[in-house]
Design an enzyme around this catalytic site. Structure first.
Site, PDB file in Angstrom:
ATOM      1  N   ASN A  85       0.813  -1.224   0.000  1.00 52.76           N
ATOM      2  CA  ASN A  85       0.000   0.000   0.000  1.00 52.76           C
ATOM      3  C   ASN A  85       0.842   1.268   0.000  1.00 52.76           C
ATOM      4  OD1 ASN A  85      -2.477   1.745   0.834  1.00 52.76           O
ATOM      5  ND2 ASN A  85      -0.977   2.071   2.466  1.00 52.76           N
TER       6      ASN A  85
ATOM      7  N   THR B  83      -7.943  11.097   2.368  1.00 54.04           N
ATOM      8  CA  THR B  83      -6.779  10.863   3.230  1.00 54.04           C
ATOM      9  C   THR B  83      -5.935  12.131   3.180  1.00 54.04           C
ATOM     10  OG1 THR B  83      -5.243  10.082   1.530  1.00 54.04           O
ATOM     11  CG2 THR B  83      -6.715   8.424   2.487  1.00 54.04           C
TER      12      THR B  83
ATOM     13  N   TYR C   8       3.686  10.323 -11.051  1.00 52.12           N
ATOM     14  CA  TYR C   8       2.685   9.477 -10.384  1.00 52.12           C
ATOM     15  C   TYR C   8       2.023   8.540 -11.399  1.00 52.12           C
ATOM     16  CZ  TYR C   8      -0.925   8.203  -6.989  1.00 52.12           C
ATOM     17  OH  TYR C   8      -1.751   7.498  -6.126  1.00 52.12           O
TER      18      TYR C   8
ATOM     19  N   LYS D 233       2.031   4.400 -11.391  1.00 51.94           N
ATOM     20  CA  LYS D 233       0.807   3.602 -11.245  1.00 51.94           C
ATOM     21  C   LYS D 233       0.452   2.863 -12.543  1.00 51.94           C
ATOM     22  CE  LYS D 233      -0.049   4.548  -6.847  1.00 51.94           C
ATOM     23  NZ  LYS D 233       0.015   3.538  -5.776  1.00 51.94           N
TER      24      LYS D 233
END
Ligand code: NAP
Length: 241
Positions: free
Chosen positions: A94, A194, A159, A163
């Site tokens: 994670n 988050t 990013y 991913k």
């Protein structure tokens, strides 16, 4: 591990589990009586969260610090977890990090940090886990990807690269390991409330970290013959662009 939803006797490691999605996953596993190792870079947080998780169910909880950018720390995390619990059944990769800027403004350091965390960390931890999972007769590796692994956006050079790469890597791992009874899955959430990206505001249209944790728990309840290899988890009603 399959079928009942109770995870007593199931030994799990969740990377990046001191806050956000990882904390929700580790908590959900502990609630179902799994043995859980909490991990992140900040030792104080790791110890605190491991203490909190120990009170949630009948399973054991331990905290082991690890920066997933470093292969030797990943090996120590996985070997120590297997040693502590006597086995390893589930690894949830994670830990992740994002820095968002146009390509000409993204520093080499921030490029490396994203690739090393979001891709390298998954490789190092999974590679260390496979012998333990194999020794126990199989298990599950669950990678937390992102819808940013299928949809690029401006400012996402690093990013998106990490991913998108994780999507391909997870599928290759799945093909490598399925005949050893090690199932490999990718969960691709959209926006989750988050502190990721330095966000402090909570938006009611976003997913809750517990929604991602639920996907993990649901995966683990599948019978051994079934492998949901990719889950795209979207907010039902995102803001219109
Ligand atoms: N939030 C979203 O909208 C969203 C959407 C889709 C996918 N995701 C993915 O979900 C995962 C978790 O995101 P989140 O929003 O929960 O992030 P978060 O709230 O920032 O939490 C990140 C966790 O990972 C740890 N961590 C960061 N870098 C690490 C490293 N190098 N080694 C080990 N641990 C590290 C952090 O603790 P320390 O800083 O103490 O190490 C913390 O426990 C990431 O892979 C992210 O890409 C997030």
């Amino acid at each position: 591990m399959s079928g009942t939803g109770n995870l007593a006797g199931t030994a799990c490691v969740v990377t990046g589990s001191t806050r956000g999605i990882g904390l929700a996953i580790a908590s959900a596993l502990a609630h179902r009586d799994a043995d859980v190792v909490v991990s992140a870079r900040t030792d104080g947080d790791v110890r605190r969260v491991a203490g909190e998780l120990a009170a949630l169910g009948s399973g054991r909880a331990a905290g082991i610090g690890c920066d997933v950018r470093h292969p030797e720390e990943c090996r120590r995390l996985i070997d120590s977890a297997a040693d502590r619990f006597g086995r390893l059944d589930v690894l949830v990769n994670n830990a992740g990090w994002g820095r968002f800027a146009p390509i000409d403004e993204l520093s080499v350091e921030h490029w490396r940090e994203q690739i090393d965390t979001n891709l390298g960390g998954v490789f190092y931890c999974s590679r260390a886990a496979v012998p333990h999972l194999t020794a126990g007769g199989g298990g599950w590796i669950i990678n937390i990807g992102s819808l940013a692994g299928r949809h690029a956006f401006a400012g996402g050079t690093g990013y998106n690269a990490s991913k998108f790469g994780l999507l391909g890597m997870t599928e290759a791992m799945m093909l490598d390991l399925r005949h050893r009874d090690i199932r490999v899955s990718l969960i691709m959430p959209g926006s989750v409330n988050t502190g990721f990206r330095g966000q402090s505001a909570v938006h009611d249209w976003k997913l809750d970290p517990r929604d991602v944790a639920r996907a993990v728990v649901d995966l683990l309840a599948y019978p051994g013959r079934a492998l949901p290899s990719r889950i795209e988890l979207r907010p039902s009603r995102p803001t219109r662009r």
